[in-house]
Design an enzyme around this catalytic site. Sequence first.
Site, PDB file in Angstrom:
ATOM      1  NE  ARG A  72      56.722  28.395  18.205  1.00 22.10           N
ATOM      2  CZ  ARG A  72      55.883  27.372  18.008  1.00 22.10           C
ATOM      3  NH1 ARG A  72      55.171  26.894  18.994  1.00 22.10           N
ATOM      4  NH2 ARG A  72      55.754  26.834  16.814  1.00 22.10           N
ATOM      5  CE1 TYR A 126      55.310  48.019  36.096  1.00 23.51           C
ATOM      6  CE2 TYR A 126      54.554  46.047  34.965  1.00 23.51           C
ATOM      7  CZ  TYR A 126      55.219  47.260  34.959  1.00 23.51           C
ATOM      8  OH  TYR A 126      55.781  47.708  33.787  1.00 23.51           O
ATOM      9  CG  ASP A 199      55.588  40.373  40.200  1.00 18.13           C
ATOM     10  OD1 ASP A 199      56.796  40.285  40.493  1.00 18.13           O
ATOM     11  OD2 ASP A 199      55.173  41.063  39.249  1.00 18.13           O
ATOM     12  CE  LYS A 224      61.753  46.094  36.055  1.00 23.48           C
ATOM     13  NZ  LYS A 224      60.892  45.339  35.154  1.00 23.48           N
TER      14      LYS A 224
END
Length: 413
Positions: A72, A126, A199, A224
Amino acid sequence: MKRFETRAVHAGERRATGATDGEPNGAAAGGSDGNFYPISTPVHLSTTFAHARIEQTDRVLGGEEPGYSYARYGNPTVTAFEEAVAALEGEGHAFAFASGMAAMHAALMAAEVGSGATVLAAEQLYGSTATLLVQIFGAGGVETRFVDACDLEAVEKKVEELKPRAVVVETISNPLLRVADIPRIAEITKAAGSTLVVDATFGTPYLQRPLELGADIVVHSATKYLSGHGDLTAGIVITGAPYDTALDQIRKLVGGVMAPFEAWLALRGLKTLPLRMERQCENARLLATRLAAHPKIEKVYYPAEKDHPDNEVARRVLAGAGGLVSFELAIEEAEEGRAAAFRFLNALDLCVKAPSLGDIYTLAIHPATASHRELSPSRRKKLGVKESLIRISLGIEHPEDIAGDIEQALERV
Ligand code: PLP
């Protein structure tokens, strides 16, 4: 610094990671004779990383020495992907997450968007990012106000009036592909002391590197274009001081880390980003030109088209007009836009009817029932998202096959 295409292939690679001299398995990073090593970064499927001596583990855990201890906190395959993306963005440090949404959440936290803060967000944002701000951050005492990010006067006025903690915009918005004037918005936010979060999912560093244009924090849904093959979910934040210490901490403590296998896939996908983007942008340009003259199409949205409202901005701030094209179907007045859009989508043969974007496959969606489904009809109307609107994310197939499929589907609307 090597050129973009070269960095995409080589940056971040950890060719000789593994055990090192003096550790168990010794010089055998590459086998018992130590004479070979992998030419691509291995996927490190390990929860913990051990050192020959506990003193070193102590130094790594204490941050006195770079290294790995617990997954982590860091993983070499994930670091390879982060370094590659940072190298493509041109500056800053990158922090990978399990999804684009986890990355955006962390970016906002690092920008100290907390109780009492105001955020100014693009109304073209978005949908899930807008909902994250309003519902999740809203419940924590954050007020989010919206503005048309392509109306610079309105942005300037709102920033002066609200003095927001953060301003959140997208490079290219969904689904009408509006292009934000990042350099100008960065000047406005800098003057007000606000953090500009961009973004850049739709643009990718191939078309624009917002940090070089004055943005403070860049976020991508790596699901994406960055990974590009429709086979993983990931996100990444790229920034520098004064945000990177906070991001490192948030990632460790909130724990939405990118998994090593996803990092390996994403790193592999990233190597062909320039090739894919070049082809996808060219496919989009060809399709937009071809559809502009089609009798079954009412209107085409593509930033390189002269009648696009941000054509001038796009030419100034982007190295290309992007890999997406949206269009409204020409329908009779009495006809339902949604029914026509569904007939079109059902008639597609090659193009895949599925959400998401930036894949090697050409993808087609109906924004009113997909990305903008949660909005009220009046809000969709205000944003210009008509029922007859279709969004195409161009893949890397041959442009004639893509156009041919769309044209045969248009005949059947
Ligand atoms: N930002 C943009 C512009 C998006 O289109 C998406 C997803 O579609 C996201 C962020 C969220 O990314 P993810 O689905 O990887 O969480």
